[in-house]
Motif scaffolding. Structure first.
Motif, short mmCIF file in Angstrom:
data_model
loop_
_atom_site.label_atom_id
_atom_site.label_comp_id
_atom_site.label_asym_id
_atom_site.label_seq_id
_atom_site.Cartn_x
_atom_site.Cartn_y
_atom_site.Cartn_z
N LYS A 1 -7.51 13.19 2.58
CA LYS A 1 -6.19 12.61 2.42
C LYS A 1 -5.57 12.39 3.79
N GLN B 1 1.26 3.36 -11.77
CA GLN B 1 0.46 4.32 -11.01
C GLN B 1 -0.39 3.66 -9.92
N ARG B 2 -0.18 2.36 -9.68
CA ARG B 2 -0.94 1.69 -8.64
C ARG B 2 -0.49 2.16 -7.25
N LYS B 3 -1.46 2.38 -6.39
CA LYS B 3 -1.13 2.67 -4.99
C LYS B 3 -1.27 1.44 -4.10
N THR B 4 -1.80 0.38 -4.64
CA THR B 4 -1.92 -0.87 -3.89
C THR B 4 -2.15 -2.01 -4.85
N GLU C 1 1.45 10.67 -2.78
CA GLU C 1 1.16 10.94 -4.18
C GLU C 1 2.29 10.41 -5.06
N LEU C 2 1.92 9.75 -6.14
CA LEU C 2 2.91 9.21 -7.07
C LEU C 2 3.29 10.25 -8.12
N GLN D 1 0.86 -1.18 0.00
CA GLN D 1 0.00 0.00 0.00
C GLN D 1 0.89 1.23 0.00
N ILE D 2 0.53 2.24 -0.80
CA ILE D 2 1.30 3.48 -0.87
C ILE D 2 0.40 4.62 -0.40
#
Length: 291
Positions: free
Chosen positions: A123, A35-38, A27-28, A23-24
């Motif tokens: 956020k 570009q996945r955050k998880t 912000e990427l 899990q990220i």
């Protein structure tokens, strides 16, 4: 007598054979190719949760991974100054008094949560403990052993080697604020009913840090408990880690639970959780840490 509730469990997928779950929480860069955050996938399950208040003495940290104790006088906590000045010292005193083999209680984090989405930020800023977070409906353990070691090395650079030779426990203290809990109570799972294969290491990537925690696959043998209508005077204490060999329950799972029956007009849940490391010897440097 049990109640039916819903929890999200990690769903095992073949991808995890070649890529660690992650899990990220930042912000990427727009130019990042991924570009996945998880890569986590969830499996929502109905489980049975049992109110253990009437036989609470039978449930202790070393036998089940969790316990409950009275922690009176803190139904309202307004800000970080109030929490650090009044509440944290009382949590430490309670743990030192109620648990055995305690030399140092090192508080390294605390969090406030609310079940009212309008009060929580869109956020998450983990560097701001005053920010209200939503209840977490995922079965998990907050930390893996490697993250406990890293926390000790970072917080106690001069004493880390000594600390790592003694008993270390990662312990949370959780309780509601304002009113008894009607919606989204916290449930804990007897650690002796969890199989090693149920636990899946997951990387949590935040601003300036990478830590690991466990998410959990569902298993019918897991036994879940809660305090029905838990009051602000009742604290849940539960373990994430215990270095002592042979302890029956070195941890307990936990999750907020979605009950099938919630009273009409139920008040929103507000709660505070305090995260600690407990060492069997005394280390004064722990007293110098300011959250």
């Amino acid at each position: 007598m049990g109640e039916t509730a819903t929890i999200k469990f990690l769903k095992w997928i073949p991808l995890y054979e070649e890529e660690r779950p992650f899990q990220i929480f930042l912000e990427l860069p727009p130019e990042a190719p991924d570009q996945r955050k998880t890569n986590l996938t969830w499996d929502e399950k109905d489980i049975t949760v049992t109110d253990f208040r009437d036989n609470a003495a039978d449930f202790q940290l070393d036998t089940h991974g969790f316990a409950t104790r009275k922690l009176e006088g803190f139904s309202e906590l307004e800000n970080d100054k109030d929490i650090n000045a009044r509440y944290i010292p009382e949590v430490k005193r309670m743990l030192e008094t109620e648990l055995g083999d305690v030399g140092t209680v090192f508080v390294f984090d605390w969090r406030l949560r609310s079940s009212r989405p309008s009060l929580t930020a869109e956020k998450i800023n983990f560097s701001d403990p005053n920010q209200l977070l939503l209840p977490s409906n995922y079965a998990h353990i907050d930390t893996c052993p490697i993250s406990v070691i890293q926390r000790i090395q970072k917080s106690f650079p001069n004493d880390a080697a000594k600390i790592l030779r003694q008993r270390i426990r990662a312990v949370n203290v959780w309780k509601p604020l304002s009113c008894p809990v009607d919606e989204w109570p916290l449930a804990v799972c007897d650690g002796t009913t969890v199989k090693p294969n149920d636990l899946v290491e997951t990387d949590s990537i935040r601003q300036g840090s990478i830590s690991t925690n466990y998410y959990v696959k569902h298993n019918e043998d897991q036994k879940w408990y809660f305090l029905q209508k838990q009051t602000p005077d009742e604290a849940l204490i539960f373990k994430h880690f215990d270095s002592e060999p042979g302890v029956k329950a070195p941890f307990a799972l936990h999750s907020s639970i979605k009950l099938q029956s919630v009273p009409e007009g139920a008040k929103p849940r507000k709660s505070i959780e305090v995260r600690t490391l407990i060492f069997s010897e005394k280390f004064r440097s722990a007293d110098e840490v300011v959250l």
